[in-house]
Design a protein around this motif. Structure first.
Motif, PDB file in Angstrom:
ATOM      1  N   ASP A   1     -43.561   0.644  -2.613  1.00 46.92           N
ATOM      2  CA  ASP A   1     -44.982   0.458  -2.336  1.00 46.92           C
ATOM      3  C   ASP A   1     -45.378   0.859  -0.916  1.00 46.92           C
ATOM      4  OD1 ASP A   1     -44.965  -0.529  -4.857  1.00 46.92           O
ATOM      5  OD2 ASP A   1     -45.331  -2.618  -4.312  1.00 46.92           O
ATOM      6  N   PHE A   2     -44.440   0.694   0.033  1.00 40.58           N
ATOM      7  CA  PHE A   2     -44.759   0.997   1.422  1.00 40.58           C
ATOM      8  C   PHE A   2     -44.127   2.301   1.903  1.00 40.58           C
ATOM      9  CE2 PHE A   2     -44.676  -3.893   2.044  1.00 40.58           C
ATOM     10  CZ  PHE A   2     -45.822  -4.021   1.269  1.00 40.58           C
ATOM     11  N   GLY A   3     -43.196   2.837   1.131  1.00 44.42           N
ATOM     12  CA  GLY A   3     -42.561   4.094   1.509  1.00 44.42           C
ATOM     13  C   GLY A   3     -41.634   3.999   2.707  1.00 44.42           C
ATOM     14  N   PHE A   4     -41.070   2.815   2.959  1.00 45.20           N
ATOM     15  CA  PHE A   4     -40.198   2.643   4.125  1.00 45.20           C
ATOM     16  C   PHE A   4     -38.884   3.418   3.946  1.00 45.20           C
ATOM     17  CE2 PHE A   4     -41.764  -1.878   5.491  1.00 45.20           C
ATOM     18  CZ  PHE A   4     -42.976  -1.323   5.855  1.00 45.20           C
ATOM     19  N   ASN A   5     -38.389   3.974   5.027  1.00 40.96           N
ATOM     20  CA  ASN A   5     -36.992   4.391   5.144  1.00 40.96           C
ATOM     21  C   ASN A   5     -36.287   3.298   5.934  1.00 40.96           C
ATOM     22  OD1 ASN A   5     -37.319   8.026   5.519  1.00 40.96           O
ATOM     23  ND2 ASN A   5     -37.886   6.676   3.864  1.00 40.96           N
ATOM     24  N   ILE A   6     -35.431   2.522   5.277  1.00 41.05           N
ATOM     25  CA  ILE A   6     -34.832   1.335   5.904  1.00 41.05           C
ATOM     26  C   ILE A   6     -33.370   1.612   6.245  1.00 41.05           C
ATOM     27  CG2 ILE A   6     -34.277  -1.108   5.631  1.00 41.05           C
ATOM     28  CD1 ILE A   6     -36.581  -1.330   3.666  1.00 41.05           C
ATOM     29  N   TYR A   7     -32.995   1.279   7.481  1.00 38.12           N
ATOM     30  CA  TYR A   7     -31.620   1.400   7.947  1.00 38.12           C
ATOM     31  C   TYR A   7     -31.170   0.019   8.430  1.00 38.12           C
ATOM     32  CZ  TYR A   7     -32.572   6.389   7.760  1.00 38.12           C
ATOM     33  OH  TYR A   7     -32.913   7.657   7.327  1.00 38.12           O
ATOM     34  N   GLU A   8     -30.046  -0.454   7.883  1.00 44.53           N
ATOM     35  CA  GLU A   8     -29.569  -1.792   8.205  1.00 44.53           C
ATOM     36  C   GLU A   8     -28.333  -1.714   9.092  1.00 44.53           C
ATOM     37  OE1 GLU A   8     -31.292  -4.352   4.447  1.00 44.53           O
ATOM     38  OE2 GLU A   8     -29.117  -4.096   4.622  1.00 44.53           O
ATOM     39  N   TYR A   9     -28.399  -2.432  10.200  1.00 44.49           N
ATOM     40  CA  TYR A   9     -27.381  -2.370  11.243  1.00 44.49           C
ATOM     41  C   TYR A   9     -26.046  -2.936  10.751  1.00 44.49           C
ATOM     42  CZ  TYR A   9     -26.299  -1.822  16.217  1.00 44.49           C
ATOM     43  OH  TYR A   9     -25.803  -1.398  17.423  1.00 44.49           O
TER      44      TYR A   9
ATOM     45  N   ARG B   1     -37.714  -3.714  -3.165  1.00 49.39           N
ATOM     46  CA  ARG B   1     -38.458  -2.769  -3.992  1.00 49.39           C
ATOM     47  C   ARG B   1     -39.829  -2.487  -3.407  1.00 49.39           C
ATOM     48  NH1 ARG B   1     -42.616  -2.249  -6.814  1.00 49.39           N
ATOM     49  NH2 ARG B   1     -43.200  -4.371  -6.211  1.00 49.39           N
ATOM     50  N   ARG B   2     -40.503  -3.546  -2.979  1.00 51.42           N
ATOM     51  CA  ARG B   2     -41.840  -3.384  -2.415  1.00 51.42           C
ATOM     52  C   ARG B   2     -41.794  -2.540  -1.151  1.00 51.42           C
ATOM     53  NH1 ARG B   2     -45.083  -8.857  -1.483  1.00 51.42           N
ATOM     54  NH2 ARG B   2     -44.585  -8.953  -3.712  1.00 51.42           N
ATOM     55  N   TYR B   3     -40.809  -2.804  -0.304  1.00 49.10           N
ATOM     56  CA  TYR B   3     -40.725  -2.065   0.950  1.00 49.10           C
ATOM     57  C   TYR B   3     -40.489  -0.567   0.706  1.00 49.10           C
ATOM     58  CZ  TYR B   3     -40.283  -6.595   3.321  1.00 49.10           C
ATOM     59  OH  TYR B   3     -40.494  -7.854   3.808  1.00 49.10           O
ATOM     60  N   LEU B   4     -39.636  -0.254  -0.247  1.00 51.88           N
ATOM     61  CA  LEU B   4     -39.308   1.152  -0.484  1.00 51.88           C
ATOM     62  C   LEU B   4     -40.364   1.854  -1.330  1.00 51.88           C
ATOM     63  CD1 LEU B   4     -36.515   0.192   0.627  1.00 51.88           C
ATOM     64  CD2 LEU B   4     -35.475   1.717  -1.029  1.00 51.88           C
TER      65      LEU B   4
END
Length: 664
Positions: free
Chosen positions: A404-412, A399-402
């Motif tokens: 609060d930090f606005g990350f676009n995360i891609y998991e391999y 939650r914090r990464y998306l």
């Protein structure tokens, strides 16, 4: 005191006495004398000016770069090494071309086929007159004392040192690891994570790869999708300077001066080099031939090198310790400055998405800027990772990464369909090449259920394409081991395997992300050893090559974007809100997230999504796009994992219960 605690205390005291008993000056002198007397001094070369070196297209890049450089206007050639086979060929080519010196610094140096092949090549260079220096970390390099004792006296031109030998030994057992954790935690936890191969001060390789089969597509169960960079030109001088600092540091100890090695020498003299037959000799012979083929090396590697201008080697000093953030981590400070300079996009690839407090504050401030850059993260899924512990912490802070930090995360994904992996070279599959460039693969029958995807894009390298369907490769299956098994050895006593790779729903050679790279605004690119995590900030020594060149940055960005494509990664996004009490659920999850150890709320803010192409969805969309949900379908928090959600969460809770999050 009860009997069991008394026995445990007595055992630890006995172990302490045995483990910490140092060498006397006389014993050290005697061991040194044995080594000096046994070392070979003959040189198998009658041309000392070139040390009988074989001409190398890659070394020639260095000569060209120096010739084209001018004061204030350096010239470099940079080559991204995405394929494991290319990375190994490059190393063999450079070692065989060395005329004066080879310096090798690494964290893991295993005694498998890749490790033995590299050692053979280094010793061959020493015997033809090249000065060879090898610096390895104690926890993860060269498993057998006999190997270390043999190398101590191998040749006058070959020298091996061990960095930060806890308890004064080259090797420590699991009980000794626990003893070291009890008596010398600060020393034990500071490791040398740098990785460098430098030839003649002209050409160097750095990046994520260690010396172990799974970094070069040679393991039949689990391999790393990794990345190195070969650089030729004046920046090699900076790499050499940093290596010299480590080589002469107080923590770098000649191997014969360590207690277990010296006692082995005093007890039985210098042993023969223990060298079991190669598990897959045909594969070793094939890649050796490829490295000796100048046309292949030129067409596949040299022609792909990019001419660039200035390059900087940013590396921590060997005496990095627990002082202030700015003073202890030059590599971290430089990475932070680059990220903070971003105007449009930060593209970051790390296998372990665990951020230090300063890094979290930096990304939060970056996201708060009105014109803040997009931050795209490429990292491992639970199905792909080799480190359950670190994924558990990443899962906790989704939650914090998306938000609060606005990350676009891609998991391999564990079975990427378009990855720079030579599956044929692993020896675990039978391969049928198709006219369209794809391959159909057939796995060995080893108890897995299901099948791998039928279309997998691979690199048709000479060393892999010549070995399709080798039966001896399948017979060479190695027992499971963790690349960081010594670093996590205390987990042996934590119960239920909190750091074991999770079982999957399908068969196949599993692939895990291990590359560490950064691209800022497609103007500057970074390839190095730093995982952008607290260990890299404060404990491990790290290094990175920084090149400010748009063409290079675009090439590195393209490599990372390939990894985050739908064929290779799932995208992480906010899950759909529940129909009722969504605000209450969010608040409770946020409170649970801030618990210092356990995180008991069962519902996550985010989950994994798969791209669903269609007439209205010709291309994947970022998770913050209004049409994202129309083109992506949720696939659960742990896709491909063959464990129920309850079992996974139990292991996550146990991981935190072991109290290990602070040292990740």
């Amino acid at each position: 005191m009860k009997r069991a605690p008394r026995m445990l205390l007595a055992g630890l005291l006995a172990l302490s006495a045995a483990g910490c008993a140092g060498l006397s000056p006389l014993q050290r002198d005697q061991a040194t004398h044995i080594v000096a007397q046994a070392r070979e001094t003959a040189v198998d070369c009658d041309r000392p000016s070139t040390a009988c070196a074989r001409p190398s297209p890659l070394r020639q890049l260095g000569a060209r770069a120096f010739a084209e450089s001018a004061p204030g206007a350096p010239r470099h050639y940079a080559l991204l090494l995405d394929y494991g086979q290319d990375a190994l060929i490059s190393r063999l080519d450079l070692i065989r071309s060395a005329q004066r010196s080879i310096d090798l610094q690494t964290y893991i140096f295993d005694e498998d086929d890749a490790g033995h092949l590299t050692l053979d090549e280094l010793l061959g260079a020493a015997r033809r007159g090249v000065r060879v220096r090898v610096l390895v970390d104690q926890l993860a390099a060269l498993r057998h004392v006999d190997t270390l004792a043999a190398l101590a006296a191998a040749h006058a031109n070959f020298e091996l040192r061990v960095y930060n030998p806890v308890l004064g030994r080259a090797r420590i057992s699991y009980p000794q690891y626990l003893l070291a954790a009890a008596c010398c935690w600060r020393q034990l936890n500071r490791r040398m994570h740098n990785k460098v191969l430098l030839v003649d001060g002209m050409v160097g390789i750095t990046g994520g790869r260690n010396y172990q089969d799974r970094y070069y597509d040679w393991d039949d169960e689990y391999n790393f999708r990794d990345r190195d960079i070969l650089v030729a030109g004046p920046v090699a001088g900076e790499m050499e300077e940093n290596f010299e600092a480590f080589w002469h540091a107080r923590r770098s100890v000649p191997v014969a001066a360590l207690g277990d090695v010296a006692r082995r020498l005093l007890r039985g003299g210098v042993p023969e080099m223990p060298h079991a037959p190669y598990a897959v000799p045909a594969r070793v012979e094939a890649i050796s031939r490829d490295a000796d083929d100048p046309l292949l090396v030129h067409e596949r590697l040299v022609q792909a090198a990019l001419p660039v201008g200035a390059a900087a080697y940013v590396a921590d000093p060997p005496d990095k310790d627990g002082g202030s953030y700015e003073e202890i981590a030059p590599s971290t400070v430089h990475m932070r400055e680059l990220i903070e300079s971003a105007a449009d996009e930060v593209l970051l690839q790390t296998p372990y998405l665990v951020l230090s407090r300063p890094a979290q504050e930096m990304f939060e401030a970056l996201h708060a800027r009105p014109d803040g850059p997009r931050v795209v993260i490429s990292t491992n899924s639970l199905a792909a990772t080799d480190s359950f512990i670190t994924y558990a912490l990443s899962y906790k802070y989704k939650r914090r990464y998306l938000r609060d930090f606005g990350f676009n995360i891609y998991e391999y994904k564990p079975f990427p369909e378009d990855a720079p992996i030579d599956l044929d070279a692993t020896g675990a599959v039978g391969v049928q090449w198709n006219p369209d460039g794809t391959v159909d693969i057939r796995t060995r029958d080893d108890g897995y259920r299901g099948s791998v995807p039928t279309e997998v894009h691979m690199h048709p390298s000479g060393s892999g394409a010549g070995q399709r369907g080798r039966p001896e490769a399948r017979a060479a299956r190695q027992s499971e081991r963790m690349p960081l098994e010594r670093e996590y050895s205390a987990l042996r006593y934590a119960g239920i395997g909190v750091n074991r790779r999770v079982p999957l729903q399908r068969a196949g050679v599993r692939i895990g992300l291990h590359s560490k790279s950064l691209v800022v605004d497609e103007r500057v690119g970074v390839v190095g050893t730093h995982n952008f995590d607290p260990r890299g900030d404060n404990l491990n020594t790290e290094s990175a090559l920084v090149i400010e060149d748009p063409a290079f940055a675009r090439a590195l960005a393209a490599s990372i974007r390939r990894d985050i494509a739908p064929a290779n990664s799932w995208v992480i996004a906010r899950r759909d809100k529940p129909p009722v009490f969504s605000g209450l659920e969010y608040s409770l999850a946020k409170v649970s997230e801030h618990l210092p150890v356990f995180d008991l709320w069962p519902t996550r803010y985010a989950t994994s999504y798969e791209f669903a192409p269609g007439p209205g969805c010709p291309a994947p969309l970022p998770p913050d796009h209004p049409g994202f949900r129309e083109c992506h379908r949720p696939v659960g928090d742990f896709p491909e994992v063959n464990l129920g959600i309850k079992s996974v969460l139990t292991r996550i809770f146990t991981a935190f219960g072991a109290g290990l999050a602070p040292i990740l």
